[in-house]
Design a protein around this motif. Structure first.
Motif, short mmCIF file in Angstrom:
data_model
loop_
_atom_site.label_atom_id
_atom_site.label_comp_id
_atom_site.label_asym_id
_atom_site.label_seq_id
_atom_site.Cartn_x
_atom_site.Cartn_y
_atom_site.Cartn_z
N ILE A 31 53.04 -53.73 -18.49
CA ILE A 31 53.76 -53.65 -19.76
C ILE A 31 54.08 -52.21 -20.11
O ILE A 31 55.21 -51.88 -20.51
N ALA A 32 53.10 -51.31 -19.95
CA ALA A 32 53.32 -49.90 -20.28
C ALA A 32 54.44 -49.31 -19.43
O ALA A 32 55.29 -48.56 -19.92
N ARG A 33 54.44 -49.65 -18.14
CA ARG A 33 55.47 -49.12 -17.25
C ARG A 33 56.84 -49.71 -17.58
O ARG A 33 57.85 -49.00 -17.57
N ALA A 34 56.88 -51.00 -17.90
CA ALA A 34 58.16 -51.63 -18.22
C ALA A 34 58.74 -51.10 -19.52
O ALA A 34 59.95 -50.94 -19.65
N CYS A 35 57.87 -50.81 -20.48
CA CYS A 35 58.34 -50.35 -21.80
C CYS A 35 58.81 -48.90 -21.78
O CYS A 35 59.76 -48.53 -22.48
N THR A 36 58.13 -48.06 -20.99
CA THR A 36 58.43 -46.63 -21.01
C THR A 36 59.36 -46.19 -19.89
O THR A 36 59.96 -45.11 -19.97
N GLY A 37 59.45 -46.98 -18.83
CA GLY A 37 60.21 -46.55 -17.66
C GLY A 37 59.50 -45.46 -16.87
O GLY A 37 60.10 -44.83 -15.99
N ARG A 38 58.23 -45.24 -17.17
CA ARG A 38 57.44 -44.22 -16.48
C ARG A 38 56.42 -44.90 -15.57
O ARG A 38 56.17 -46.11 -15.70
#
Length: 435
Positions: free
Chosen positions: A122-129
């Motif tokens: 989720i964190a990667r999908a939301c931030t693109g990082r």
């Protein structure tokens, strides 16, 4: 089956976690009730670790058992992607009333490891990082990404995954100086700068570190991490798998510092381990990211109706019996009992507790504070102490140079004192090793 039969067949046909199988010597358990469990031949143990820091409401609560029975008779499972159930709907709504701040959307998993795995997605999908930062003295689970985030020795033998970076916290061992919140935050800030803030999707922290010694953050630390994340658009992930659901005297440990994370993970106490269940809680702004794009995860047993029903019944027990406040009150007594032991036993180097989440660290010398066993190691004295606890009917984890004091939240004052009486007698073993 006899105790011998259970142990023999289990060792022959099953694997015990995190252990050299030849050294495994399991306790056979036939039944459990309240804070106790019994072997087939009737030996009673005080469950002073709530099994794996999870049986928070004690064993065999009839209200939860009844809820499981009734749900099993009605409906156990539907596909989670295209169907939903009343227990799933009610549990999401209930969790929204007890989780911090504006966290009110939940993805249900099978347990804590998978909750953390999905938090990273989720964190990667939301931030693109891509990068996830985590502390060295941490445990986040045994699945691929969760063990990559883990900073302690259980992760050493695993093939590392890219994108995980570890940092130090305020605690550096019983024989070393503890840092202030500001000092630890400066270290974290430097790591963020060197890694590149624009590459970091999230920072995951156990709100109170669990199996690495019940490490309670100093005031200002969690607030500082929150401010750092806000400054750089990094998502703050609070791992409450072990510290959640009353264990520290609050619904969630992060509440002690009035901090609202972006993502919160939970398991264990959500059902008091009666049925496997985990969850990832999201702030509304995070959840809204997936209104127009697919959510990047899925599990066959996500939102399992039987597990959700068990969770609802368990949360009702916390509320009906006032277990959150009780953990706070009993925690004050436990801290006093720990402090009393520390005054009388020279082998105690440190005691820590928040609510009914505690640990006692042992040393060979109070001046040098040399640990009774080395980091990631063992010693004859710690092994002897573990054997004494088992002989006297006290179950808790003895790890490296410390052991845990994590009873069910239902424990009475008399039961707490009884357990500490056994500990008191056992510490004469380690006292003999003090120089």
């Amino acid at each position: 089956m006899t105790s011998e039969d259970i142990v023999s067949l289990s060792k022959k046909h099953t694997i015990s976690e995190w252990s050299a199988q030849g050294a495994v010597d399991p306790i056979p358990v036939a039944r459990a009730e309240g804070i106790y469990f019994w072997t087939p031949d009737g030996k009673r143990y005080i469950d002073f670790n709530s099994q794996l820091m999870c049986v928070n409401i004690g064993h065999g609560d009839p209200r939860v058992v009844k809820a499981i029975q009734e749900q099993a008779a009605r409906l156990c499972y539907v596909t989670p992607g295209g169907m939903t159930t009343e227990p799933r709907a009610r549990l999401g709504a209930k969790l929204a009333t007890i989780t911090p701040g504006d966290i009110d959307v939940f993805f249900f998993t099978n347990g804590g490891s998978e909750a953390n795995e999905n938090a990273f997605k989720i964190a990667r999908a939301c931030t693109g990082r891509s990068k996830i930062l985590a502390r060295y003295r941490s445990y986040h689970g045994a699945t691929a990404a969760a063990i990559a985030a883990t900073g302690e020795p259980r992760a050493w033998s695993q093939a590392p995954l890219p994108g995980f970076v570890h940092f130090l916290d305020w605690y550096h061992g019983v024989d070393r100086e503890t840092q202030t919140a500001d000092e630890a935050l400066r270290h974290l800030d430097e790591i963020v700068q060197l890694e590149g803030p624009s590459t970091i999707a999230g920072i995951i922290l156990e709100s109170v570190t669990g199996t690495n010694g019940i490490l309670i953050p100093p005031d200002g630390y969690m607030q500082g991490v929150r401010a750092l994340c806000d400054r750089h658009g990094i998502l703050m992930i609070a791992d409450e798998v072990m510290s959640g659901f009353g264990r520290t005297g609050e619904w969630f440990a992060i509440n002690h510092w009035n901090v609202v994370p972006d993502i919160i993970t939970m398991a264990k106490g959500i059902t008091s381990a009666y049925v496997p269940l985990g969850a990832v809680g999201l702030r509304r702004t995070i959840a809204d990211t997936f209104n127009d794009k697919p959510f990047p995860g899925g599990l066959t047993y996500s939102s399992h109706a039987l597990a959700c029903a068990a969770a609802l019944a368990t949360i009702a027990v916390y509320e009906e019996d006032g277990l959150i406040e009780r953990a706070k009150q009993r925690g004050r007594l436990m801290a006093e009992l720990q402090a009393d032991l520390a005054r009388r036993h020279p082998s105690i180097g440190a005691v820590r507790a928040i609510g009914l989440f505690g640990a006692i660290e042992l040393v060979r010398d109070r001046k040098t504070r040399t640990p009774m066993a080395p980091f990631n190691g063992a010693s004859p004295e710690m092994a002897a102490l573990s054997r004494f606890f088992r002989q006297e009917g006290l179950f808790t984890f003895v790890r490296w140079n410390y052991f845990f004091t994590n009873p069910p939240l239902t424990i009475s004052e008399d039961q707490l004192c009884e357990a500490f009486g056994i500990i008191d007698r056992g510490l004469t073993i380690t006292d003999q090793a003090v120089t």
